[in-house]
Design a protein around this motif. Sequence first.
Motif, PDB file in Angstrom:
ATOM      1  N   GLN A  42       5.396   3.617  -5.266  1.00  0.00           N
ATOM      2  CA  GLN A  42       5.878   2.664  -5.643  1.00  0.00           C
ATOM      3  C   GLN A  42       7.295   2.326  -4.851  1.00  0.00           C
ATOM      4  N   ALA A  43       8.067   3.502  -4.778  1.00  0.00           N
ATOM      5  CA  ALA A  43       9.288   3.358  -3.155  1.00  0.00           C
ATOM      6  C   ALA A  43       9.001   2.483  -2.259  1.00  0.00           C
ATOM      7  N   VAL A  69      -4.132   5.661   2.270  1.00  0.00           N
ATOM      8  CA  VAL A  69      -2.690   5.201   2.508  1.00  0.00           C
ATOM      9  C   VAL A  69      -1.218   5.667   3.649  1.00  0.00           C
ATOM     10  N   LEU A  70      -1.994   7.161   4.265  1.00  0.00           N
ATOM     11  CA  LEU A  70      -1.624   8.056   5.311  1.00  0.00           C
ATOM     12  C   LEU A  70      -1.237   6.954   6.561  1.00  0.00           C
ATOM     13  N   ALA A  71      -2.743   6.429   6.758  1.00  0.00           N
ATOM     14  CA  ALA A  71      -3.088   5.714   8.375  1.00  0.00           C
ATOM     15  C   ALA A  71      -1.995   4.526   7.728  1.00  0.00           C
ATOM     16  N   ALA A  72      -2.148   3.816   7.067  1.00  0.00           N
ATOM     17  CA  ALA A  72      -1.425   2.343   7.143  1.00  0.00           C
ATOM     18  C   ALA A  72       0.557   2.866   7.632  1.00  0.00           C
ATOM     19  N   VAL A  73       1.323   4.254   7.414  1.00  0.00           N
ATOM     20  CA  VAL A  73       1.954   3.917   7.765  1.00  0.00           C
ATOM     21  C   VAL A  73       2.611   3.690   9.563  1.00  0.00           C
ATOM     22  N   PRO A  74       2.089   3.652  10.331  1.00  0.00           N
ATOM     23  CA  PRO A  74       2.280   3.311  11.378  1.00  0.00           C
ATOM     24  C   PRO A  74       2.395   2.474  11.634  1.00  0.00           C
ATOM     25  N   PHE A  75       1.532   1.621  11.319  1.00  0.00           N
ATOM     26  CA  PHE A  75       0.565   0.053  11.414  1.00  0.00           C
ATOM     27  C   PHE A  75       2.631  -0.652  10.881  1.00  0.00           C
ATOM     28  N   TYR A  76       2.673  -0.151   9.497  1.00  0.00           N
ATOM     29  CA  TYR A  76       3.931  -0.693   8.850  1.00  0.00           C
ATOM     30  C   TYR A  76       5.407  -1.105   9.448  1.00  0.00           C
ATOM     31  N   LEU A  77       5.395   0.584  10.558  1.00  0.00           N
ATOM     32  CA  LEU A  77       6.670   0.656  11.487  1.00  0.00           C
ATOM     33  C   LEU A  77       6.291  -0.163  12.984  1.00  0.00           C
ATOM     34  N   VAL A  78       5.590  -0.352  13.004  1.00  0.00           N
ATOM     35  CA  VAL A  78       4.767  -2.033  14.338  1.00  0.00           C
ATOM     36  C   VAL A  78       5.714  -2.878  13.329  1.00  0.00           C
ATOM     37  N   LEU A  79       5.222  -4.103  12.727  1.00  0.00           N
ATOM     38  CA  LEU A  79       5.257  -5.188  11.841  1.00  0.00           C
ATOM     39  C   LEU A  79       6.719  -4.808  12.253  1.00  0.00           C
ATOM     40  N   PHE A  80       7.602  -4.292  10.850  1.00  0.00           N
ATOM     41  CA  PHE A  80       8.770  -4.550  11.352  1.00  0.00           C
ATOM     42  C   PHE A  80       9.840  -5.304  12.463  1.00  0.00           C
ATOM     43  N   PHE A  81       9.351  -4.138  13.632  1.00  0.00           N
ATOM     44  CA  PHE A  81       9.887  -4.471  14.936  1.00  0.00           C
ATOM     45  C   PHE A  81       9.283  -5.141  16.245  1.00  0.00           C
ATOM     46  N   PHE A 105      11.609   3.033   4.570  1.00  0.00           N
ATOM     47  CA  PHE A 105      11.284   3.270   2.624  1.00  0.00           C
ATOM     48  C   PHE A 105       8.945   3.252   2.889  1.00  0.00           C
ATOM     49  N   GLN A 106       9.375   2.965   4.476  1.00  0.00           N
ATOM     50  CA  GLN A 106       7.233   3.443   4.533  1.00  0.00           C
ATOM     51  C   GLN A 106       7.169   4.606   4.296  1.00  0.00           C
TER      52      GLN A 106
END
Length: 488
Positions: free
Chosen positions: A241-242, A312-324, A434-435
Motif C-alpha cells: 500500500q505504500a 506483484v514482482l513482474a509489474a515493477v518494471p512496467f511501472y518504471l516505464v510508465l512514469f517516464f 515508490f513502486q
Amino acid sequence: MSGTRVSRRGNAAHRFYSVVVFVVLASLDNVAIGLVPPLYGPISGALGVPQRLLGLVTAVSFLVSAVAAVGWAYVGDRTNRKPLLMVGTLIWAAGTGGSALAGHYSTFLVAQLVAAVGLGAVGSVGFSVVTDLISPRRRGLVMSFWGLSQGVGTLAGTLVGGLLGATDWRRPFLLLTGVGLAATMAYLFTYDIRRGQSEPELAEALDAGGEYDYRISRADLPRILARRTNRWLILQGLTAQAAFGSLVWLPVLFSQRAEAQGYSAATAVVVGSVFATLFQLGGVLSIVGGLVGDALQRRTPSGRARVAAVGVLAAVPFYLVLFFVPLRIDVPDGGSSGAVVAAVLSSVLTEPTIGLSLLTAVVALALTSANSPNWFALIADVNPPEHRGTVYSLGNLVNGVGRAAGNGLVGVAFAALRVAFPPPLNYAVGLAAFQLFFVPTGIMYWLAARTSPRDIAQVHDLLHARADRLDRLDRRDGLDRLEGGAPS
C-alpha cells in the motif's frame, strides 16, 4: 435428523441481489476515497491552504478508516452485520455531505474524518458477509469483482472529481452524498447471510437447521496472529500500500505534464483525471488474476499466494516505464470537459507515446491486480468464518498505515526532488521510486505460499469437527422432541 428440511440459504435471485449490493457499496467507499486527489488544486484555492495539507487529509483519512474498521469488524464478527453496514454507510454519507459544505480547512478535515469512520464499516463487515455467500472454489473470481469494484470506485471518484469538480469542487461531494443515502435503502432488501453457510463442511448441518454459533472473542486474537499465513498477509500490506498509496498522485503527474505544455489549470485538471482513469483500466483484469488463482488453488493449496507473488514482482518494471514515457498532449485549451475528454481518447490512437503509455499501464495494473482477489480469498481460506472480518480489518489497518505513508511521504518526496528535477519530472521520479516497495510485497507472498497449505488444512479439520457437533446437537434435539411428544 428430523422432519422435512428447508434450505435457509435464500433463493438465487435474492443471493445475487445481496452480492451486487455489497459489491456496489465496496465501490462507493472507494469513490469517496478517490474524489479528493484530483481536486487538490481547486479545494486548496477555495480553502486557502497549500496542496500538501490536502494530501495530509487523504493520508489521515486512510489511517482513520483502517483503525475504525478493526472496531467495526470485531463487533460484526460477534453480532448481526446488516445494521452495522447501514449505520456505517449513513456515517460516511454524512461526512461526505459535510465536506461539500465546508468553508474552512479545519471543517473539511473533520468532515473527511467522519466519512472515514463510516467507510471502515463497509469494507471490513462487507467482506465478512461476502465470504459467507461464496463457495471456496469460486472465491478468487468473486473476490476479483469485490476488489475490482473498489478499483472502479477509485477510478470513478477520480473521473467524477475531475469532470464535475473542475469548475465547482463541491458538486461531486453532494452527488456522492445522495448516492450513499440511496445505497442505505438498498441494504433494507438484502437478506441476513448466516455465518459459515458457504463452507462445504458445514452445508449439510446448516441446511438441516443447525446454527453456526461460534463468535470471536478477545482470547482468539493471539491464535489469529499465531497463524503464519495471516502474519504474511497482514504485513505485505505495509509495503504494497505504500506503492499503491503513491498512485493517487497520478492525476497530479498528468495535470502537471499538461501545465508544462502550456495548458490552463482547469484544462490540466480534466486532462490529468482522464489520463489517470485510462491508465488504471488494467485493474479490470483482476478477474483474470482471480480465475488463475482459483484454478491453481484447486491443484495446490499454495496456488493463490504464488499467483499474487509473481504478479506483484513482474509489474515493477512496467511501472518504471510508465512514469517516464513522454506524452504529447493535444487538447482544446479552455474547451468543455466533453471536448477535452474526446481529444484525450482520440489521442490514444493518434499519438504513439500515449498509446504506448496506455499499454504499459494496462500491463502493470493487470499484474498487480492479481494481488487483490487472491489476498481476499486467502484470508477466507486460512480463517474460520467468525475470524474473517477481524483478520481483514487487521490487514486493512496495516494497509491503511502503508497507504497513508505512501500518500503522505511521496508528497514530501516530490517537494524534495524538485530541487534536482523540475516539475513534472520530480513527480515521475518520486512515483517510480515508490513502486520499488512492491519487491518486499512479492517476497512476503512467496513466504505465504509456503505456510498456507498447513493453515488451510487446519481450518478444514476445524470446520469438520464443528459440523459433527452440529449434527449431534440436531439429533439430540430431534430425540428430545420425540420424547416430549410421546404419551406417558
